[in-house]
Design an enzyme around this catalytic site. Structure first.
Site, PDB file in Angstrom:
ATOM      1  N   ARG A  62       0.823  -1.213   0.000  1.00 12.59           N
ATOM      2  CA  ARG A  62       0.000   0.000   0.000  1.00 12.59           C
ATOM      3  C   ARG A  62       0.857   1.263   0.000  1.00 12.59           C
ATOM      4  O   ARG A  62       0.382   2.323  -0.420  1.00 12.59           O
ATOM      5  CB  ARG A  62      -0.988  -0.044   1.171  1.00 12.59           C
ATOM      6  CG  ARG A  62      -2.044  -1.141   0.968  1.00 12.59           C
ATOM      7  CD  ARG A  62      -3.059  -1.129   2.076  1.00 12.59           C
ATOM      8  NE  ARG A  62      -2.540  -1.581   3.333  1.00 12.59           N
ATOM      9  CZ  ARG A  62      -2.585  -2.838   3.780  1.00 12.59           C
ATOM     10  NH1 ARG A  62      -3.148  -3.785   3.049  1.00 12.59           N
ATOM     11  NH2 ARG A  62      -2.079  -3.163   4.946  1.00 12.59           N
ATOM     12  N   GLU A  80       2.095  -6.435  13.605  1.00 15.32           N
ATOM     13  CA  GLU A  80       1.035  -6.467  14.623  1.00 15.32           C
ATOM     14  C   GLU A  80       0.392  -7.855  14.603  1.00 15.32           C
ATOM     15  O   GLU A  80      -0.067  -8.355  15.609  1.00 15.32           O
ATOM     16  CB  GLU A  80       0.015  -5.363  14.298  1.00 15.32           C
ATOM     17  CG  GLU A  80      -1.023  -5.130  15.361  1.00 15.32           C
ATOM     18  CD  GLU A  80      -2.064  -4.099  14.934  1.00 15.32           C
ATOM     19  OE1 GLU A  80      -1.926  -3.493  13.867  1.00 15.32           O
ATOM     20  OE2 GLU A  80      -3.039  -3.947  15.686  1.00 15.32           O
TER      21      GLU A  80
END
Ligand code: AMP
Length: 175
Positions: free
Chosen positions: A58, A95
Site C-alpha cells: 500500500r 502487529e
C-alpha cells in the site's frame, strides 16, 4: 478535508482483535486520494533528498504518485522473494505475524537521503526494517511519512530518532 471519514474500519481483520484501517475507501474517492498525495507533496516539495522508498504494497500507491509529482527516483522495498535481482533482506515483526523485506543491492548511491512512505504505521516494525535496509545500502533515512498512525502502538517512539510525519491518527477504540 475530514480524511478520517474516508477510512473504513474493519473489526477483527485479518485476526481477532485487530481493528483494520482500510485505505481502499480513500482510493475509491478521487478527492480523498488527491488530498493525501497533495499533503505529502506540500510536506516534501522543499526538502532536499534523493529518493523515495516505498513499502509493499500500500506504500506503493501513495509513494508512486508522490514520486511522480516530486520528480524523484522511486526505490521499492518488497516482501521476500518478489525482487528479481540481487537483494539484501531484513526481518521484522508485524502487529499480526512476522515477515521479511528485501531491496535490490544496487538501488541506492552512497549517502543518498531517503524518505520512506507507507500507508500506515502500527508498531513501527516494518518501517524499522525498511530503514535498516536503506542504511545497509549506505543510504540515510531522513523521515518516514504515512497516511495513518495508530498512536497506541507507539510506532513513532519505536522508529525514533527517525522522524515520523502522519496525516491522521487513530486510537485503538475508535470505530
Ligand atoms: P507495523 O510494522 O506494526 O508498524 O505495521 C505496519 C504495516 O502493517 C503496514 O504496512 C500496514 O499496512 C500493516 N498494518 C498493521 N496494522 C494494521 C491495521 N490495524 N490496519 C491496517 N494495516 C495494518
Amino acid at each position: 478535508m475530514d480524511l478520517k471519514s474516508y477510512i473504513r474500519t474493519i473489526p477483527d481483520y485479518p485476526t481477532q482483535g485487530v481493528q483494520f484501517r482500510d485505505i481502499t475507501t480513500i482510493l475509491e474517492d478521487s478527492n480523498a486520494f488527491r488530498y493525501c498525495v497533495d499533503r505529502l507533496y506540500q510536506r516534501y516539495q522543499n526538502t532536499a533528498f534523493d529518493a523515495l522508498a516505498v513499502i509493499e504494497s500500500r506504500g506503493f500507491v501513495f509513494g508512486s504518485a508522490l514520486a511522480y509529482l516530486l520528480h524523484v527516483p522511486l526505490l521499492v522495498i518488497r516482501k521476500k522473494g518478489k525482487l528479481p535481482g540481487k537483494t539484501i533482506s531484513a526481518n521484522y515483526k508485524l502487529e499480526y505475524g512476522t515477515s521479511s523485506l528485501e531491496v535490490h543491492v544496487d538501488a541506492l548511491e552512497d549517502s543518498d537521503r531517503v524518505i520512506l512512505i507507507d500507508d500506515l504505521i502500527a508498531t513501527g516494525g516494518t518501517v524499522c526494517a525498511a530503514a535498516e535496509l536503506i542504511r545497509k545500502l549506505g543510504g540515510d533515512p531522513v523521515e518516514c511519512a504515512v497516511v495513518i498512525e495508530l498512536v497506541d502502538l507507539n510506532g513513532r517512539e519505536n522508529i525514533a530518532p527517525l522522524p515520523l510525519f502522519s496525516l491522521v491518527t487513530f486510537h485503538e477504540d475508535e470505530t
